[in-house]
Write a protein that holds these residues in place. Sequence first.
Motif, PDB file in Angstrom:
ATOM      1  N   ALA A   1       0.803  -1.213   0.000  1.00 47.35           N
ATOM      2  CA  ALA A   1       0.000   0.000   0.000  1.00 47.35           C
ATOM      3  C   ALA A   1       0.841   1.271   0.000  1.00 47.35           C
ATOM      4  O   ALA A   1       0.337   2.342  -0.296  1.00 47.35           O
ATOM      5  CB  ALA A   1      -0.941   0.009   1.205  1.00 47.35           C
TER       6      ALA A   1
ATOM      7  N   HIS B   1       1.960  -0.099  -5.460  1.00 50.72           N
ATOM      8  CA  HIS B   1       0.545  -0.082  -5.809  1.00 50.72           C
ATOM      9  C   HIS B   1       0.264  -0.931  -7.026  1.00 50.72           C
ATOM     10  O   HIS B   1      -0.831  -1.431  -7.206  1.00 50.72           O
ATOM     11  CB  HIS B   1       0.098   1.343  -6.092  1.00 50.72           C
ATOM     12  CG  HIS B   1       0.464   2.308  -5.019  1.00 50.72           C
ATOM     13  ND1 HIS B   1       0.008   2.172  -3.743  1.00 50.72           N
ATOM     14  CD2 HIS B   1       1.259   3.391  -5.032  1.00 50.72           C
ATOM     15  CE1 HIS B   1       0.502   3.158  -3.003  1.00 50.72           C
ATOM     16  NE2 HIS B   1       1.269   3.895  -3.767  1.00 50.72           N
TER      17      HIS B   1
ATOM     18  N   ARG C   1      -3.967  14.882  -7.408  1.00 55.30           N
ATOM     19  CA  ARG C   1      -3.258  13.637  -7.111  1.00 55.30           C
ATOM     20  C   ARG C   1      -2.205  13.421  -8.181  1.00 55.30           C
ATOM     21  O   ARG C   1      -2.364  13.878  -9.318  1.00 55.30           O
ATOM     22  CB  ARG C   1      -4.220  12.445  -7.126  1.00 55.30           C
ATOM     23  CG  ARG C   1      -5.332  12.520  -6.102  1.00 55.30           C
ATOM     24  CD  ARG C   1      -4.892  11.965  -4.769  1.00 55.30           C
ATOM     25  NE  ARG C   1      -5.820  12.333  -3.715  1.00 55.30           N
ATOM     26  CZ  ARG C   1      -6.679  11.488  -3.161  1.00 55.30           C
ATOM     27  NH1 ARG C   1      -6.739  10.249  -3.565  1.00 55.30           N
ATOM     28  NH2 ARG C   1      -7.478  11.877  -2.193  1.00 55.30           N
TER      29      ARG C   1
ATOM     30  N   ILE D   1      -5.229   7.117  -9.446  1.00 56.48           N
ATOM     31  CA  ILE D   1      -5.138   5.943 -10.309  1.00 56.48           C
ATOM     32  C   ILE D   1      -5.747   6.278 -11.672  1.00 56.48           C
ATOM     33  O   ILE D   1      -6.899   6.695 -11.762  1.00 56.48           O
ATOM     34  CB  ILE D   1      -5.882   4.758  -9.675  1.00 56.48           C
ATOM     35  CG1 ILE D   1      -5.342   4.506  -8.267  1.00 56.48           C
ATOM     36  CG2 ILE D   1      -5.762   3.528 -10.540  1.00 56.48           C
ATOM     37  CD1 ILE D   1      -6.291   3.751  -7.390  1.00 56.48           C
TER      38      ILE D   1
ATOM     39  N   PHE E   1      -0.926   7.904 -11.538  1.00 54.26           N
ATOM     40  CA  PHE E   1      -0.330   6.582 -11.336  1.00 54.26           C
ATOM     41  C   PHE E   1      -0.867   5.685 -12.447  1.00 54.26           C
ATOM     42  O   PHE E   1      -2.048   5.378 -12.495  1.00 54.26           O
ATOM     43  CB  PHE E   1      -0.729   6.066  -9.943  1.00 54.26           C
ATOM     44  CG  PHE E   1      -0.233   4.692  -9.635  1.00 54.26           C
ATOM     45  CD1 PHE E   1       1.126   4.455  -9.456  1.00 54.26           C
ATOM     46  CD2 PHE E   1      -1.111   3.632  -9.528  1.00 54.26           C
ATOM     47  CE1 PHE E   1       1.576   3.186  -9.172  1.00 54.26           C
ATOM     48  CE2 PHE E   1      -0.657   2.367  -9.244  1.00 54.26           C
ATOM     49  CZ  PHE E   1       0.692   2.145  -9.072  1.00 54.26           C
TER      50      PHE E   1
ATOM     51  N   GLU F   1       1.823   7.274  -0.388  1.00 57.17           N
ATOM     52  CA  GLU F   1       0.623   6.807   0.304  1.00 57.17           C
ATOM     53  C   GLU F   1      -0.522   6.704  -0.692  1.00 57.17           C
ATOM     54  O   GLU F   1      -0.544   7.399  -1.711  1.00 57.17           O
ATOM     55  CB  GLU F   1       0.257   7.778   1.431  1.00 57.17           C
ATOM     56  CG  GLU F   1       1.230   7.777   2.592  1.00 57.17           C
ATOM     57  CD  GLU F   1       1.184   6.485   3.408  1.00 57.17           C
ATOM     58  OE1 GLU F   1       0.125   5.826   3.421  1.00 57.17           O
ATOM     59  OE2 GLU F   1       2.196   6.143   4.025  1.00 57.17           O
ATOM     60  N   LEU F   2      -1.473   5.859  -0.340  1.00 57.33           N
ATOM     61  CA  LEU F   2      -2.612   5.657  -1.252  1.00 57.33           C
ATOM     62  C   LEU F   2      -3.396   6.934  -1.482  1.00 57.33           C
ATOM     63  O   LEU F   2      -4.023   7.112  -2.515  1.00 57.33           O
ATOM     64  CB  LEU F   2      -3.536   4.589  -0.665  1.00 57.33           C
ATOM     65  CG  LEU F   2      -3.118   3.152  -0.911  1.00 57.33           C
ATOM     66  CD1 LEU F   2      -4.064   2.215  -0.204  1.00 57.33           C
ATOM     67  CD2 LEU F   2      -3.111   2.867  -2.394  1.00 57.33           C
ATOM     68  N   THR F   3      -3.349   7.821  -0.476  1.00 53.51           N
ATOM     69  CA  THR F   3      -4.123   9.055  -0.623  1.00 53.51           C
ATOM     70  C   THR F   3      -3.385  10.096  -1.463  1.00 53.51           C
ATOM     71  O   THR F   3      -3.889  11.180  -1.684  1.00 53.51           O
ATOM     72  CB  THR F   3      -4.422   9.649   0.764  1.00 53.51           C
ATOM     73  OG1 THR F   3      -3.227   9.581   1.546  1.00 53.51           O
ATOM     74  CG2 THR F   3      -5.509   8.878   1.453  1.00 53.51           C
TER      75      THR F   3
ATOM     76  N   VAL G   1      -1.860   9.123  -4.522  1.00 51.56           N
ATOM     77  CA  VAL G   1      -1.822   8.733  -5.931  1.00 51.56           C
ATOM     78  C   VAL G   1      -3.211   8.815  -6.547  1.00 51.56           C
ATOM     79  O   VAL G   1      -4.221   8.576  -5.908  1.00 51.56           O
ATOM     80  CB  VAL G   1      -1.273   7.298  -6.117  1.00 51.56           C
ATOM     81  CG1 VAL G   1       0.155   7.216  -5.706  1.00 51.56           C
ATOM     82  CG2 VAL G   1      -2.118   6.286  -5.383  1.00 51.56           C
TER      83      VAL G   1
END
Lengths: 536, 388
Positions: free
Chosen positions: A362, A366, B88, B27, B91, B21-23, B25
């Motif tokens: 995570a 990704h 963002r 997508i 990605f 962090e996921l927040t 990127v």
Amino acid sequence: MLNRANFCSVFCIYSIFLQIIQLCMSTRDGVEKMRRHWKIRKSNQSQQPKQTNHTVKTVLEDNRSTLKSIFKNSVDIQFRDLQLKDKKNTHAFICYTEGIVREEFIHDNVLEPLLGIDLLEEKINDHSLVSYMDSNIIKASSVDKTSNLDHVIENILRGQTAIFIDGFDSALLISTESYESRGVEEPDTESTVRGSREGFNEVITTNTSLIRRKINNPHLIFEEFIIGGNTKTPVRIGYIDGIAKQETVDELRKRLESIETDVVLESGYLEQYIEDHPNSIFQTIGNSEKPDKVAAKLLEGRVAILCDGTPFVLTVPYLFIESMQVPEDYYTKFQFTSLIRFFRMIALFLTVATPAVFVAAATFHHEMVPALLLTTMAAAEERVPFPILLEALIMTVIFELLREAGVRMPRPIGSAVSIVGALVIGEAAVQAGLVGAPMVIVVALTAITGFVVTAINSAVILVRFFLMLLAGTFGFYGLLLGTLFIVAHLSSLRSFGIPYLTPFAPVVLKEWRDTFVRLPLKNLQSKPRSVLRKKY
Amino acid sequence: MKKIVPFFMVILLSGCWDVEELTEVGIVAAMAIDMDEQSGEYQLTSEFLRPSAESTFVSSQDEPFLTVSVTGRSMSELLRKTNHKIDRKGFYAHNKVVIVSEEVAREGLLPIFETFQREQVVRSYVWLGVTKGTSASSVLEKQKNSISKVPADFLSGLFDNAEYEAVSFNLLKFYKQSLRQGQNPVLGVITFEQTEQSAEPDVHLSGGAAFKKDKLIGFMNNDETSAYNWITAIHRNSEEGALTFPYKEDKFITLNLVTIKPSIKPEVTNQTDISFTVEIKQQLEVAERQELQKTETRKELAQVTEELEKTAEKEVKEKVEQVITKAQEEFQADIFGFGAALRNKYPKVWNSVKDSWSEEFANVPYEIKVEIEILNTGLLDGSLHPNE
């Protein structure tokens, strides 16, 4: 997007790691190193009180005053004066510790015959009085004549009764021990669905008998050691002569004899004194509360160490694979056992690596998460203010706290903790915006799989945090290095001369029959000799 | 301590340099590349996913995606400019489709895809498609027939389900064939088709776009694309499909494709005379017979089957001839890999003709051999027929 500078830094890290691993690998000659370690420990002078050599005196009053001065009128030491019916009306006294003797037994079998008999009629001359008492008067299974007063004192404190007679320089020790103990109950730590429900208790003689009853073999031998300057704890080692490797038994004797300590309250004390690698997080000595398990290990050629005062019996040598085996494996069908073994292995990997893999995927990788899952993960993280590593740490720490609370707290408030626990590691934490929903699943999975491999729980928890930190800083790369480090360390361990990872490293293919799978019992025969007797 | 201190130094001083962090990127699920007509610059439209709209906790009114368009001269410039326009960081590893417009495809695709391979931005298995008669960005809008919430999923679904009348071509294959000697790529074509029933047009993936190296030179219709797939059989969709043709008194018969085995055999006589034999072996099964004829005996069934095989062979042969003629005369591009086959078997001959292969290919003689076998007729021997 990798650039050259980053590659360089990664390479540097890698080389440093390799060095650390090499340092660890250099402890390969574990036994030698450990011996040195003991020598250092031996030099620690113990604090036990100095004993002067007392002997039993001929004059009764001398003995009495010596005892009184040693015991300093401690209330639980009882003295009782007697007068025998013989020519001289000889004085005598008995001495015992209350609470650990059976007083009715002393009354019926010592006092009554001693005072009831008319020694004049029996025509006993003065010199043979003590031996006559020993053989004809006192009705007890064990009577010991000694002139060493220290020995007498030690045995009075163990529950024997001493008789001193005026005019003789020796005392009689009568075994009258009897004390309260817990019954043979089902152990809480290793519960099974099928199999013996017996568990050891705190009395070493009971424990010895439980093993003896399982193995009716004259070659099953128990040897006793008294360890601990103040506690004088009886410690027994048990092995089957001819099956256990002689070197192991000798080595164990040597290690036990070299222990210099004042206190042994539990077998864990012994374990820490005699283990091969005191600094490793992995235990190289097994323990069990179940007589059937210990009997099986004895029959495999292992040596058991029983310690008075604890139901936990140690077994050596202890291999890594033993933490994946339980007695029930051998009582149920082998196909099912093999499946369960496989699940246990998976559980071990999951409980160690799940949070680390999640954190690595995570925060760094990704692209390795399926697109749909990544979207939901991102959706869950959307309202969470912390980095994922911190989230994982928060949740695993909370879980460890709950687990510890569950173990320590008094039983009646157990339900309170489970209610609070369900709130903390659950939807409430997610709705409060502290953690994302996937993290709850990850921690739950970690916890459940952790309960499957309770035998090595302590090491697993430490490794889990170690890998989580590495995964949070280096991603899968760190996870790989961490795993490499752990595996290198594991393969450097030895338990009483046998490599810890046997039969995987070194590979003993024949012994794989009781690792990932368990073959039918007839294929497991002649089991003990090969691994445990082989020289490495 | 001597071991622990360097360990923590390593972790604390050097870790986390590429942490995302996921927040942080965004997508990207699909990309569309158009050509700005006035300035001649590229226009990149990226479809970002909006994860909060997919949250299982809070239901959201937002669309689960949003599109961002930027114009620029090079692909990496476009990618950077996209980051300037959205909160963002793009990605692209989970990108599913890349759609290019006809104009961009005619200019050549390798210059814009070069950075994908160099920086490994986009995975090599994204689907590639060319739009015909419409802009690429319009395909990224939500379509009427989409069950998926995200258009990118809809498009990749079209590519996944394609049969041999269309082409599912991914980026990796495009690199391979456009850089290879003796073969040219054919990409899938996305078109809007206006139907009478509804006001909104339907999006279609059908037909093929023939390329000469990385430049578009023409489109093929469904029949031609089928024949192209039969000759090459390199795509996952080549082995899926059915052949429907008239059989007896305006009734139709449908044969399902089970397996296909094509081969291109080059032959060189007198050192320079190159000719090819295209062999296609198909195994089919009967899916439908409309003529409701009663079949009395096994012998009759065998006759019928033989007859069907002959008719099907004729059908296939006609279509194959048609597409080879089109490739030779119209495209002058070897989309079937004749050159590659020649290179494998006669490397010396290939070396002498490779520089002018397009011209050679346009005039090369060929022979077509079709062999069709009907494996079974389903659960019915003959067909359903009402008793009189």
